[in-house]
Design an enzyme around this catalytic site. Structure first.
Site, mmCIF file in Angstrom:
data_model
loop_
_atom_site.group_PDB
_atom_site.id
_atom_site.type_symbol
_atom_site.label_atom_id
_atom_site.label_comp_id
_atom_site.label_asym_id
_atom_site.label_seq_id
_atom_site.Cartn_x
_atom_site.Cartn_y
_atom_site.Cartn_z
ATOM 1 N N GLY A 10 40.882 25.859 65.548
ATOM 2 C CA GLY A 10 39.320 25.721 64.928
ATOM 3 C C GLY A 10 39.134 24.604 64.386
ATOM 4 O O GLY A 10 40.005 23.416 64.251
ATOM 5 N N LEU A 12 38.171 23.611 61.358
ATOM 6 C CA LEU A 12 38.640 23.392 60.061
ATOM 7 C C LEU A 12 40.093 23.462 60.284
ATOM 8 O O LEU A 12 40.748 22.433 59.479
ATOM 9 C CB LEU A 12 38.321 24.348 58.950
ATOM 10 C CG LEU A 12 38.889 24.398 57.513
ATOM 11 C CD1 LEU A 12 38.561 22.925 56.981
ATOM 12 C CD2 LEU A 12 38.575 25.333 56.724
ATOM 13 N N ILE A 37 45.823 37.268 64.620
ATOM 14 C CA ILE A 37 45.920 38.006 63.307
ATOM 15 C C ILE A 37 45.522 39.489 63.360
ATOM 16 O O ILE A 37 45.828 40.107 62.486
ATOM 17 C CB ILE A 37 45.205 37.261 62.001
ATOM 18 C CG1 ILE A 37 43.595 37.295 62.275
ATOM 19 C CG2 ILE A 37 45.449 35.778 61.837
ATOM 20 C CD1 ILE A 37 42.757 36.911 61.201
ATOM 21 N N THR A 61 33.363 33.311 63.744
ATOM 22 C CA THR A 61 32.421 32.501 63.299
ATOM 23 C C THR A 61 30.857 32.472 63.732
ATOM 24 O O THR A 61 30.379 31.547 63.282
ATOM 25 C CB THR A 61 33.123 31.159 63.010
ATOM 26 O OG1 THR A 61 33.177 30.596 64.297
ATOM 27 C CG2 THR A 61 34.027 30.975 62.114
ATOM 28 N N TYR A 123 28.066 39.183 59.549
ATOM 29 C CA TYR A 123 29.107 37.993 59.329
ATOM 30 C C TYR A 123 29.482 37.949 57.831
ATOM 31 O O TYR A 123 30.635 38.132 57.705
ATOM 32 C CB TYR A 123 28.560 36.628 60.095
ATOM 33 C CG TYR A 123 29.500 35.727 59.404
ATOM 34 C CD1 TYR A 123 30.839 35.296 60.100
ATOM 35 C CD2 TYR A 123 29.149 34.770 58.509
ATOM 36 C CE1 TYR A 123 31.342 34.040 59.472
ATOM 37 C CE2 TYR A 123 29.809 33.408 58.087
ATOM 38 C CZ TYR A 123 31.133 33.324 58.679
ATOM 39 O OH TYR A 123 31.738 32.140 58.102
#
Ligand SMILES: NC(=O)c1ccc[n+]([C@@H]2O[C@H](COP(=O)([O-])OP(=O)(O)OC[C@H]3O[C@@H](n4cnc5c(N)ncnc54)[C@H](OP(=O)(O)O)[C@@H]3O)[C@@H](O)[C@H]2O)c1
Length: 271
Positions: A10, A12, A37, A61, A123
């Site tokens: 991703g 980041l 995950i 996201t 979110y």
């Protein structure tokens, strides 16, 4: 010291891995295709490595799409985090989890680390719930709240704006939502520094704040783009998910990062 990064492909995640490579940590980085995950059996990968730290950059996201894809968003942002928390609890690993300004409702101009969460979109609700799971189950954790990220990814505001403004005479941009744009490179460096500090919640963004209109104006100025910006209100430009009006994260705990305009300037030169 071993450090494991989830969601490493991703925006980041990529920069964290890049910055960690400059340190003495032994790095184990996993994209979703290698470590999901939400998949219980993938937790065996973590168990086998037995890292000192897990940096969880994995997340759903897509803020607007989340209003429709609630199950998917909940699965990645809550159930997945629960899996990571379980293994951290059982094996005594330290969790570094990335969270967001969208856990707040935007009615306050600035938010402190201990302010009450009150998300106004789906979110944000899932991110707030995952924070609570961490706080209620772990002692060794860092929750890093950040905002308005830009970095090497096609879907951040800077890249989208550069694409949309191409060949356009004018563009409308909202002027009544305020936040702190943050360069993933600066954030990654700050996260690496935080992990030998006291456990808890940290707010990490570039310094200063602006509206989306001011953010876009700065890109236009720096890139000499010939597109006229028209400032408009959120009412004129509604999105599927509600956004907080103010989501400025006050950093009361660590050395301030450089101003967002300086970080943006470097990003635009480097990309
Ligand atoms: N972007 C922002 O402006 C912003 C602002 C504040 C906070 N944050 C937080 O910062 C963190 C990093 O965000 P980002 O901007 O780097 O997002 P990103 O570019 O969307 O990266 C998230 C990564 O997680 C992966 N992922 C999704 N579900 C997963 C799962 N079940 N297992 C493993 N990996 C999974 C994604 O893979 P796929 O793409 O293949 O699904 C993607 O590579 C997130 O926690 C986010 O909430 C972001």
């Amino acid at each position: 010291m071993k450090i494991l990064i989830t969601g490493s492909k991703g925006m980041l995640g990529q920069d964290i891995v890049k910055e960690l490579k400059k340190t003495k940590f032994e790095i184990f980085d996993f994209g979703k295709e290698k470590l999901d995950i939400t998949n219980k059996s993938d937790m065996n990968i973590i168990k086998k490595i037995s890292p000192n730290f897990i940096i969880n950059c994995a997340a759903y996201t897509k803020v607007d799409l989340a209003e429709k894809e609630k199950e998917k968003c909940y699965s990645d942002n809550v159930k997945g985090v629960k899996e990571i928390v379980d293994i951290c609890k059982r094996k005594n690993f330290t969790l570094v989890h990335i969270s967001t300004d969208y856990v707040f409702d935007g009615t306050k101009k600035e938010y402190n680390e201990n302010d009450k969460k009150n998300p106004i979109n789906y979110y944000g609700k899932t991110k707030a719930e995952s924070e609570d799971i961490i706080i209620n189950n772990l002692k060794k954790y860092y929750i890093i709240r950040t905002s308005w990220l830009f970095g090497k990814n096609e879907n951040n505001f800077v890249e989208k704006f550069l694409r949309f403004s191409k060949g356009k005479k004018e563009l409308k941009v909202v002027n009544d939502q305020f936040g702190s744009p943050t360069y993933t490179k600066d954030l990654s460096r700050a996260i690496i520094k935080v992990i030998d500090k006291k456990y808890g919640i940290y707010h990490i963004t570039n310094s200063g704040n602006c509206s989306w209109f001011e953010f876009a104006s700065e890109i236009v100025k720096k890139k000499n783009i010939k597109c006229k910006l028209i400032s408009c209100s959120t009412k004129e430009f509604p999105t599927k998910a509600k956004r907080p009006r103010y989501s400025i994260l006050k950093n009361n705990k660590i050395k301030k990062l450089r101003l967002w305009k300086l970080a943006l300037n470097e990003y635009l030169k480097e990309k």
